[in-house]
Design a protein around this motif. Structure first.
Motif, short mmCIF file in Angstrom:
data_model
loop_
_atom_site.label_atom_id
_atom_site.label_comp_id
_atom_site.label_asym_id
_atom_site.label_seq_id
_atom_site.Cartn_x
_atom_site.Cartn_y
_atom_site.Cartn_z
N ASP A 55 -5.70 -10.62 4.45
CA ASP A 55 -4.50 -10.81 3.64
C ASP A 55 -4.16 -9.53 2.87
N ILE A 56 -5.17 -8.91 2.27
CA ILE A 56 -4.96 -7.66 1.53
C ILE A 56 -4.46 -6.57 2.47
N SER A 57 -5.15 -6.39 3.59
CA SER A 57 -4.74 -5.37 4.56
C SER A 57 -3.34 -5.64 5.10
N GLY A 58 -3.02 -6.91 5.32
CA GLY A 58 -1.71 -7.28 5.84
C GLY A 58 -0.59 -6.95 4.86
N GLN A 59 -0.82 -7.23 3.58
CA GLN A 59 0.20 -6.92 2.57
C GLN A 59 0.40 -5.41 2.47
N LEU A 60 -0.71 -4.65 2.52
CA LEU A 60 -0.62 -3.20 2.47
C LEU A 60 0.13 -2.67 3.70
N ARG A 61 -0.19 -3.20 4.85
CA ARG A 61 0.46 -2.78 6.10
C ARG A 61 1.96 -3.07 6.07
N LEU A 62 2.33 -4.26 5.61
CA LEU A 62 3.74 -4.62 5.57
C LEU A 62 4.51 -3.69 4.63
N TRP A 63 3.96 -3.42 3.43
CA TRP A 63 4.61 -2.48 2.51
C TRP A 63 4.74 -1.11 3.15
N ASN A 64 3.65 -0.63 3.77
CA ASN A 64 3.67 0.70 4.37
C ASN A 64 4.65 0.77 5.54
N ARG A 65 4.74 -0.30 6.28
CA ARG A 65 5.68 -0.32 7.42
C ARG A 65 7.12 -0.20 6.94
N GLN A 66 7.40 -0.78 5.78
CA GLN A 66 8.75 -0.72 5.22
C GLN A 66 9.04 0.64 4.59
N THR A 67 8.05 1.22 3.92
CA THR A 67 8.29 2.48 3.19
C THR A 67 8.04 3.72 4.04
N VAL A 179 1.16 5.64 -7.25
CA VAL A 179 0.43 6.02 -6.04
C VAL A 179 1.03 5.32 -4.82
N LEU A 180 1.33 4.04 -4.97
CA LEU A 180 1.95 3.23 -3.92
C LEU A 180 3.25 2.66 -4.51
N PRO A 181 4.32 3.44 -4.53
CA PRO A 181 5.56 3.02 -5.20
C PRO A 181 6.06 1.66 -4.70
N GLU A 182 6.28 0.77 -5.65
CA GLU A 182 6.83 -0.56 -5.41
C GLU A 182 5.88 -1.50 -4.65
N PHE A 183 4.63 -1.09 -4.41
CA PHE A 183 3.67 -2.01 -3.77
C PHE A 183 3.09 -2.93 -4.82
N VAL A 184 3.20 -4.22 -4.57
CA VAL A 184 2.61 -5.23 -5.44
C VAL A 184 1.77 -6.15 -4.56
N LEU A 185 0.47 -6.19 -4.84
CA LEU A 185 -0.43 -7.05 -4.09
C LEU A 185 -0.43 -8.43 -4.74
N ASP A 186 -0.06 -9.45 -3.98
CA ASP A 186 -0.09 -10.82 -4.45
C ASP A 186 -1.51 -11.36 -4.25
N LEU A 187 -2.16 -11.71 -5.34
CA LEU A 187 -3.56 -12.15 -5.27
C LEU A 187 -3.70 -13.67 -5.11
N THR A 188 -2.59 -14.39 -5.00
CA THR A 188 -2.63 -15.84 -4.91
C THR A 188 -3.60 -16.32 -3.83
N ASP A 189 -3.48 -15.78 -2.62
CA ASP A 189 -4.34 -16.21 -1.52
C ASP A 189 -5.68 -15.48 -1.50
N VAL A 190 -5.81 -14.42 -2.28
CA VAL A 190 -7.09 -13.70 -2.34
C VAL A 190 -8.10 -14.47 -3.19
N TRP A 191 -7.63 -15.01 -4.30
CA TRP A 191 -8.53 -15.80 -5.16
C TRP A 191 -8.96 -17.05 -4.46
#
Length: 191
Positions: A55-67, A179-191
């Motif tokens: 989930d963490i890697s996926g959120q990072l990948r999606l942000w990076n794919r957009q930016t 460092v990662l402009p506008e990247f926000v990691l949603d921790l809802t599913d991580v917890w």
């Protein structure tokens, strides 16, 4: 029948080149190498931790794919740090301009750099102090931002260059800020 076990003496030391060879023929193992050449075999995480890491890697990948600001990596990616260690953060990211300075051969292997951003996710079997040591190592080798996510205690330790570690209790999100402009990691599913 092949024996798929590996036993390593406590004092076994390997060079970066030997580590690359060992990793190449043992692709099913999660390996790291300390700056002093100690080979570290990491047991696989449990399914729940693996799912959270995805989930963490996926959120990072999606942000990076957009930016398109850099290159995102999952936990199977290795980096050769300046201190000589070979590490594989649970998730990481490198600025595009830094990545593009590497040759294709360097990009294909254990990239000879420290990611700009790293994440370590504590699994149930992990002790915090070795993870904190890794985070300090990443910072000492050039990382700009690091998040140590402790699911067990619902805390996040935030590491930044030349700053004290910031500890957050049960945050719902984490911001990559500058460092990662506008990247926000949603921790809802991580917890």
């Amino acid at each position: 029948m092949l024996n798929n076990t590996i036993t390593i003496p406590q004092t076994f030391k390997v060079t970066h080149e030997q580590f690359q060879q060992i990793a190449a023929v043992n692709r099913d193992l999660r390996l790291e190498r300390s700056a002093t050449g100690e080979l570290i075999v990491m047991p696989p995480t449990g399914s729940e931790t693996g799912n959270r890491n995805l989930d963490i890697s996926g959120q990072l990948r999606l942000w990076n794919r957009q930016t398109k600001l850099g290159i995102a990596f999952d936990s199977s990616s290795g980096f050769q740090l300046l201190n000589g260690a070979d590490r594989s953060p649970d998730a990481s990211w490198v600025k595009l301009e830094r990545w593009q300075t590497l040759t294709p051969k360097q990009q294909e292997g254990f990239a000879p750099l420290c990611p700009d951003f790293v994440v370590e996710l504590r699994s149930k079997s992990d002790n915090m102090e070795p993870l904190r040591e890794k985070m300090r190592e990443y910072m000492a080798n050039g990382a700009s931002l690091g998040w140590l996510i402790d699911r067990k205690n619902k805390k996040v330790e935030i590491y930044r260059q030349s700053q004290d570690v910031e500890i957050l209790d049960n945050p719902s999100t984490l911001s990559g800020k500058d460092v990662l402009p506008e990247f926000v990691l949603d921790l809802t599913d991580v917890w």
